[in-house]
Design a protein around this motif. Structure first.
Motif, short mmCIF file in Angstrom:
data_model
loop_
_atom_site.label_atom_id
_atom_site.label_comp_id
_atom_site.label_asym_id
_atom_site.label_seq_id
_atom_site.Cartn_x
_atom_site.Cartn_y
_atom_site.Cartn_z
N VAL A 34 44.63 43.35 33.60
CA VAL A 34 45.96 42.58 33.19
C VAL A 34 45.80 41.25 33.14
CG1 VAL A 34 48.48 42.36 33.86
CG2 VAL A 34 47.32 44.55 34.09
N HIS A 36 48.29 37.95 33.40
CA HIS A 36 49.78 37.65 33.78
C HIS A 36 50.10 36.40 33.00
CE1 HIS A 36 49.85 40.96 36.47
NE2 HIS A 36 48.69 40.55 37.18
N ASN A 41 53.13 40.22 30.05
CA ASN A 41 51.92 40.42 30.35
C ASN A 41 51.03 40.86 29.13
OD1 ASN A 41 52.37 39.87 33.10
ND2 ASN A 41 52.71 41.94 33.78
N GLU A 70 53.48 51.92 36.29
CA GLU A 70 53.01 50.75 36.01
C GLU A 70 51.76 50.64 36.72
OE1 GLU A 70 53.60 48.83 33.49
OE2 GLU A 70 55.64 49.67 32.88
N PRO A 71 50.89 50.13 36.11
CA PRO A 71 50.46 49.40 35.23
C PRO A 71 49.94 50.33 33.98
CG PRO A 71 48.53 48.95 36.37
CD PRO A 71 49.55 49.68 37.19
N PHE A 74 52.03 50.36 30.81
CA PHE A 74 51.60 49.31 30.12
C PHE A 74 50.35 49.20 29.55
CE2 PHE A 74 49.50 44.97 30.51
CZ PHE A 74 50.44 44.20 29.42
#
Length: 151
Positions: A34, A36, A41, A70-71, A74
């Motif tokens: 990820v 940020h 994101n 999450e993540p 995502f």
């Protein structure tokens, strides 16, 4: 009065079990992390998206659509969109493998999962139509050039 059929009831049975992205990310087998950012994101790909094996990774991300935590949700959503946008011509060959994962995501009947799955399908169709239109225009251009050379 007849009993309710439960057509819109969320099916927990289709959400059971650990989806593939959760297992693969836990053992470090997914080439992502990820990044940020202030607004939204992003996925930081450890390998260029064009060099990924679509037959291997795209079904993994599609299986992650039914995971709401999450993540992982995502990762699934952004992973699919990144792969489709970078290699829409390679997605067509993988479509038969994706059907079972799309079906499982839609069968959960969870509104968030169904909505995200339909949005991703809509994006895929749009990108594939744009690719087809581009190829058609390229073919017409080649035919026009061939006609000019023959005259």
């Amino acid at each position: 009065r007849p009993p309710r059929a439960g057509a819109f009831r969320v099916r927990k049975a289709f959400m059971r079990g650990a989806p593939l992205p959760r297992r693969f990310y836990a053992r470090g087998a997914l080439p992502i992390s990820v990044r940020h950012c202030p607004q939204e994101n992003e996925i930081n790909w450890k390998v260029e998206v064009e060099k990924l094996d679509y037959h291997y990774y795209l079904p993994i991300f599609f299986d992650g659509l039914r995971d709401k935590e999450e993540p992982y949700f995502f990762f699934a959503r952004r992973g699919i969109l990144d792969m489709v946008s970078h290699g829409s011509d390679r997605v067509v060959a993988v479509l038969p493998q994706l059907i079972i994962f799309i079906k499982n995501a839609l069968n959960t009947r969870d509104p968030d999962v169904v909505q995200t799955t339909l949005k991703i399908l809509q994006t895929m169709v749009l990108l594939l139509l744009l690719l087809l239109l581009f190829l058609l225009l390229l073919l017409l251009l080649l035919l026009f050039l061939l006609l000019l050379l023959l005259l």
